[in-house]
Structures are given as C-alpha cells and as structure tokens.
Write a protein that holds these residues in place. Structure first.
Motif, PDB file in Angstrom:
ATOM      1  N   PHE A 167      -5.916 158.430  50.247  1.00  0.00           N
ATOM      2  CA  PHE A 167      -7.051 159.166  49.728  1.00  0.00           C
ATOM      3  C   PHE A 167      -6.539 160.274  48.809  1.00  0.00           C
ATOM      4  CE2 PHE A 167     -10.514 162.167  49.580  1.00  0.00           C
ATOM      5  CZ  PHE A 167     -11.626 161.346  49.496  1.00  0.00           C
ATOM      6  N   PRO A 168      -7.005 160.309  47.552  1.00  0.00           N
ATOM      7  CA  PRO A 168      -6.507 161.314  46.593  1.00  0.00           C
ATOM      8  C   PRO A 168      -7.170 162.667  46.829  1.00  0.00           C
ATOM      9  CG  PRO A 168      -8.136 159.902  45.538  1.00  0.00           C
ATOM     10  CD  PRO A 168      -7.972 159.379  46.946  1.00  0.00           C
ATOM     11  N   LEU A 169      -6.706 163.397  47.821  1.00  0.00           N
ATOM     12  CA  LEU A 169      -7.376 164.629  48.238  1.00  0.00           C
ATOM     13  C   LEU A 169      -7.345 165.690  47.148  1.00  0.00           C
ATOM     14  CD1 LEU A 169      -8.870 166.048  50.495  1.00  0.00           C
ATOM     15  CD2 LEU A 169      -6.675 166.780  51.437  1.00  0.00           C
ATOM     16  N   LEU A 170      -6.203 165.868  46.475  1.00  0.00           N
ATOM     17  CA  LEU A 170      -6.122 166.882  45.426  1.00  0.00           C
ATOM     18  C   LEU A 170      -7.058 166.561  44.275  1.00  0.00           C
ATOM     19  CD1 LEU A 170      -4.880 169.405  44.220  1.00  0.00           C
ATOM     20  CD2 LEU A 170      -2.989 168.011  43.368  1.00  0.00           C
TER      21      LEU A 170
ATOM     22  N   THR B  91     -11.262 174.404  56.952  1.00  0.00           N
ATOM     23  CA  THR B  91     -11.472 175.222  55.753  1.00  0.00           C
ATOM     24  C   THR B  91     -12.895 175.073  55.236  1.00  0.00           C
ATOM     25  OG1 THR B  91      -9.135 174.942  55.165  1.00  0.00           O
ATOM     26  CG2 THR B  91     -10.623 175.674  53.429  1.00  0.00           C
ATOM     27  N   MET B  92     -13.386 173.850  55.192  1.00  0.00           N
ATOM     28  CA  MET B  92     -14.757 173.615  54.706  1.00  0.00           C
ATOM     29  C   MET B  92     -15.796 174.151  55.695  1.00  0.00           C
ATOM     30  SD  MET B  92     -14.342 172.256  51.777  1.00  0.00           S
ATOM     31  CE  MET B  92     -12.830 173.207  51.621  1.00  0.00           C
TER      32      MET B  92
ATOM     33  N   PHE C 205      -7.911 175.831  48.421  1.00  0.00           N
ATOM     34  CA  PHE C 205      -7.232 174.639  48.924  1.00  0.00           C
ATOM     35  C   PHE C 205      -6.491 173.923  47.798  1.00  0.00           C
ATOM     36  CE2 PHE C 205      -6.572 170.597  51.023  1.00  0.00           C
ATOM     37  CZ  PHE C 205      -6.381 170.978  52.333  1.00  0.00           C
ATOM     38  N   ILE C 206      -7.056 173.900  46.591  1.00  0.00           N
ATOM     39  CA  ILE C 206      -6.369 173.298  45.450  1.00  0.00           C
ATOM     40  C   ILE C 206      -5.079 174.058  45.151  1.00  0.00           C
ATOM     41  CG2 ILE C 206      -6.511 172.938  42.951  1.00  0.00           C
ATOM     42  CD1 ILE C 206      -9.508 172.321  43.366  1.00  0.00           C
ATOM     43  N   ALA C 207      -5.162 175.401  45.144  1.00  0.00           N
ATOM     44  CA  ALA C 207      -3.961 176.206  44.909  1.00  0.00           C
ATOM     45  C   ALA C 207      -2.930 175.963  46.008  1.00  0.00           C
ATOM     46  CB  ALA C 207      -4.337 177.687  44.847  1.00  0.00           C
ATOM     47  N   TYR C 208      -3.398 175.838  47.239  1.00  0.00           N
ATOM     48  CA  TYR C 208      -2.505 175.575  48.376  1.00  0.00           C
ATOM     49  C   TYR C 208      -1.787 174.242  48.202  1.00  0.00           C
ATOM     50  CZ  TYR C 208      -1.482 173.944  53.146  1.00  0.00           C
ATOM     51  OH  TYR C 208      -0.893 173.411  54.260  1.00  0.00           O
TER      52      TYR C 208
ATOM     53  N   GLY D  58      -9.672 182.460  54.074  1.00  0.00           N
ATOM     54  CA  GLY D  58     -10.947 181.749  54.137  1.00  0.00           C
ATOM     55  C   GLY D  58     -11.881 182.268  55.218  1.00  0.00           C
ATOM     56  N   GLY D  59     -11.413 183.189  56.051  1.00  0.00           N
ATOM     57  CA  GLY D  59     -12.276 183.784  57.062  1.00  0.00           C
ATOM     58  C   GLY D  59     -12.092 183.251  58.460  1.00  0.00           C
TER      59      GLY D  59
END
Length: 393
Positions: free
Chosen positions: A55-58, A125-126, A142-145, A273-274
């Motif tokens: 699965f292409p998560l990024l 995270t979501m 998350f993209i930066a991570y 993210g809290g």
C-alpha cells in the motif's frame, strides 16, 4: 488489539472486517450493535500479511492532503483516489473506506479495518486529529515523518551499496577462479609430482575434485546456500545476530542511537499531534528492539507514577547525553514534542556522518582483503610453474 470478525449483513451477505477492541467479546458486541449477525471472532495480527508494504502510504497521504487543501471533502477525496487507482488491491481498500464513511463512521474507524495497509501508529494519529479537527495538519506531520525516515534509510542504504558491490564482485571472481580456472590448471600439473607446496597441492586437489564431481559439488553448494538463507530468515536467528551486533564495541552504540532516533521522532510526532505521553510511549514500544523494550516498559511505569519523562528515560538508559539535556529543556519550555523531533534530527545527522566515515574506511579495507584472497589463489596456481622453471635451470 485487533480482531477479525466474520458477520452476516442483511442484504449484503457474509463480510469479513477487522475491529480494534479490548477483547473478542467487545469486538463481537460492537459488530452486533451495527446490526450484524456475528458468525466468528478471531485474533488478527496487524501487519501479518504483506499488504502494508504494497500500500503506497506516503503517496496516499500526499494525494489526500492535496485534495483536502483544495476544498474537497474526505469522502469525495477517497472516491477520487479510488477511481484513479489502477491496482485492484489498493482500490478495494479505498472503496471499503468510502463505504464505511458513508455509513457515518469516522475515518479512523475505516482505517482500523485495514491493519495490513495502515499501521496502528497511523490510525492513532488520525484518531487524535479527529478529536482536534486538524486532519490536514496531521497529514502534513505524518508526511514529514515518513520523508525523514526515508531520508535516513536512504543514507544508510547508499552507505551499504559500495561494500555490497565489492563483496559481490569479489565473490564472483573467487567463484570463477575456484570453479573454472583452478580445475583446468590441475590438468596441467598432473605429471608434476608431489614436490609442490602443500597449499598448492590442496588447491589443485580441489580442482581435481571439482572436475570429477562437478554436479555433486554444485548441488551441495546450492543446498548450503539455501540452508543459510533459510536459517537467516528465522526470527530467532535474526534476533541472535542482532544481539551479537549490539555487543560489538562501537557498533552496538550506533545501533542503539539509530533506534532511539527513530523512537524519538515517532514519539515527537505523536506528542505534537496531541496524543498523551503514556499511550504514545506504549504505541512506539514496537519500534524498539527486544533489548530496549524492557527498559521502555520500566520507564512507562515510572511516568505513570508521576516522574517526568526526562527522568524516566534517563534512569532506564533510553537517552544519550544530548537527548537527556534537550528533554529537560523541552519540559521547562513546554514543547516536549518539538524537542523530541530535534533530538531525532541531531542523532540522524550523527548516524549519517558515521555511515559516511564507515564507508570510506571499510571500502578500501574490503578491497584489500578481496585483493589478497585473489592474489593468494593466483600465486598458488602459478607457483608450480616457477618451480618448473627453476628445475629446468
């Protein structure tokens, strides 16, 4: 924990989905509350399949963020991604997510049904973003991570490419010499006699053996390689090799810093993210090796008792000198999540510099060793010729 639920849905038929619940009973009750007739409930191990790697998560996060920033709703964005997707497995995941969202369920609930595509870290995270209503910002984090992890992984892979190529080429040359050249030289020296150095006799005996039993030697070689690959793929063997590497002076410390850097980066992302510190620590426990995981559990127990995170981590060997000082500064300034990400960046740069230094040192040493091995074989092959020349003189 994740449970695979097989249930009968009126008008649809039998469906199988995954629920995140405390136990099997709660998973069954949650499925029944949705009007489903539960047929079976079984434990499901997230990531047990190979789906997550496919699965292409990024790419999914990047495209989803771009659509959301343009004003498209989450459902419409997922529908758009499903319509353009060419891979059936990925399109099926997106279509099922759209169906769950149209039923009125939150995005995190739709994600948790596909643990082979979305890790518990991503789901958490979501879920946190849903509570704070900042899905766009959560996706950016998350993209930066992911990009940062890919960057350090790429640096380590690049550092390993040159030594790997050297080993591969060296092994091919050695196999060519031992499997083709030496057997032919053995025919030339058959009538020389036994007045040869014992190492030359041993090398030529190998050539004769290979000449007479080439098929058997090839089968034995393939069997040994297959057994070695099978052994190295066993988890206990991999764990044993990892533990041995940790005991090597210098190497073990670098492996520890590398793990801690990834651990702090993930923990910092969750904190920003809290997510509360204890759930974040528990969620990132799987990122540490079996050597550091007991230390993390002890640190979590101290945090639950009210100890500051810097003291708990420092007391159980989960910091470096730099990380310990920066954690204390982050606690005083109230930006512990950002400080953890800075710790990770500092140590990532340190690991990258060490990998570059190691490559520059190890490459020439490896070339020297391979050159010596090839040179020894060539000298042993030509030594009888030198002796013949001396006898003729």
């Amino acid at each position: 924990m994740y449970f695979k639920v097989k249930a009968l849905k009126p008008g649809v038929g039998i469906s199988v989905f995954v629920i995140d619940a405390a136990d099997a009973g709660e998973a069954g009750r949650r499925a029944a509350s949705q009007g489903l007739a539960v047929l079976s409930v079984s434990r499901h191990a997230p990531g047990a399949g190979a789906g997550r790697s496919r699965f292409p998560l990024l790419l999914f996060n990047q495209e989803l963020l771009a659509l959301l920033e343009s004003g498209v709703s989450v459902i419409e964005a997922l529908e758009t991604l499903a319509e353009k997707e060419q891979r059936p497995a990925v399109r099926n995941v997106l279509s099922q997510m759209v169906a769950r969202l149209r039923e009125g369920r939150p995005l995190s609930s739709a994600l948790v049904e596909h643990p082979d595509a979305f890790s518990p870290l991503y789901v958490a995270t979501m879920r946190t973003a849903e509570r704070t209503s900042d899905l766009d910002e959560a996706l950016r984090r998350f993209i930066a991570y992911q990009r940062q992890l890919e960057t350090i992984r790429g640096k380590l892979i690049n550092a390993a490419i040159y030594p790997t190529l050297l080993v591969g080429v060296g092994m091919l040359v050695l196999l060519f010499l031992m499997g083709y050249v030496v057997p032919r030289f053995s025919h030339i020296y058959e009538d020389v006699g036994t007045n040869l150095p014992w190492m030359s006799r041993l090398l030529l005996a190998w050539g004769g053996l290979l000449e007479r039993h080439a098929v058997s030697v090839l089968i034995a070689f393939v069997a040994v390689v297959a057994a070695l690959v099978w052994t190295l793929r066993r988890p206990e063997v991999t764990a044993g090799i990892g533990a041995a590497l940790w005991r090597i002076p210098g190497v073990g410390e670098r492996l520890r810093v590398l793990e801690l850097a990834r651990f702090y980066r993930t923990l910092g992302m969750l904190q920003r993210g809290g997510l509360a510190i204890v759930p974040a620590l528990e969620m990132t426990a799987g990122m540490l090796s079996s050597i550091l995981r007991p230390q993390l559990q002890a640190a979590i127990a101290r945090v639950r008792e009210g100890s500051p995170i810097s003291q708990a981590m420092d007391a159980h060997g989960l910091t470096t000198h730099v990380a310990s000082r920066m954690l204390r500064v982050g606690e005083r300034a109230g930006n512990i999540g950002e400080m953890m990400e800075r710790i990770a960046a500092f140590h990532d740069d340190e690991i990258a510099r060490w990998a570059e230094w190691f490559t520059r040192l190890f490459g020439p040493l490896l070339m020297l060793v391979i050159g010596l091995l090839i040179g020894i074989i060539v000298v042993l092959m030509y030594l009888p010729i030198f002796q013949l020349a001396e006898s003729l003189q």
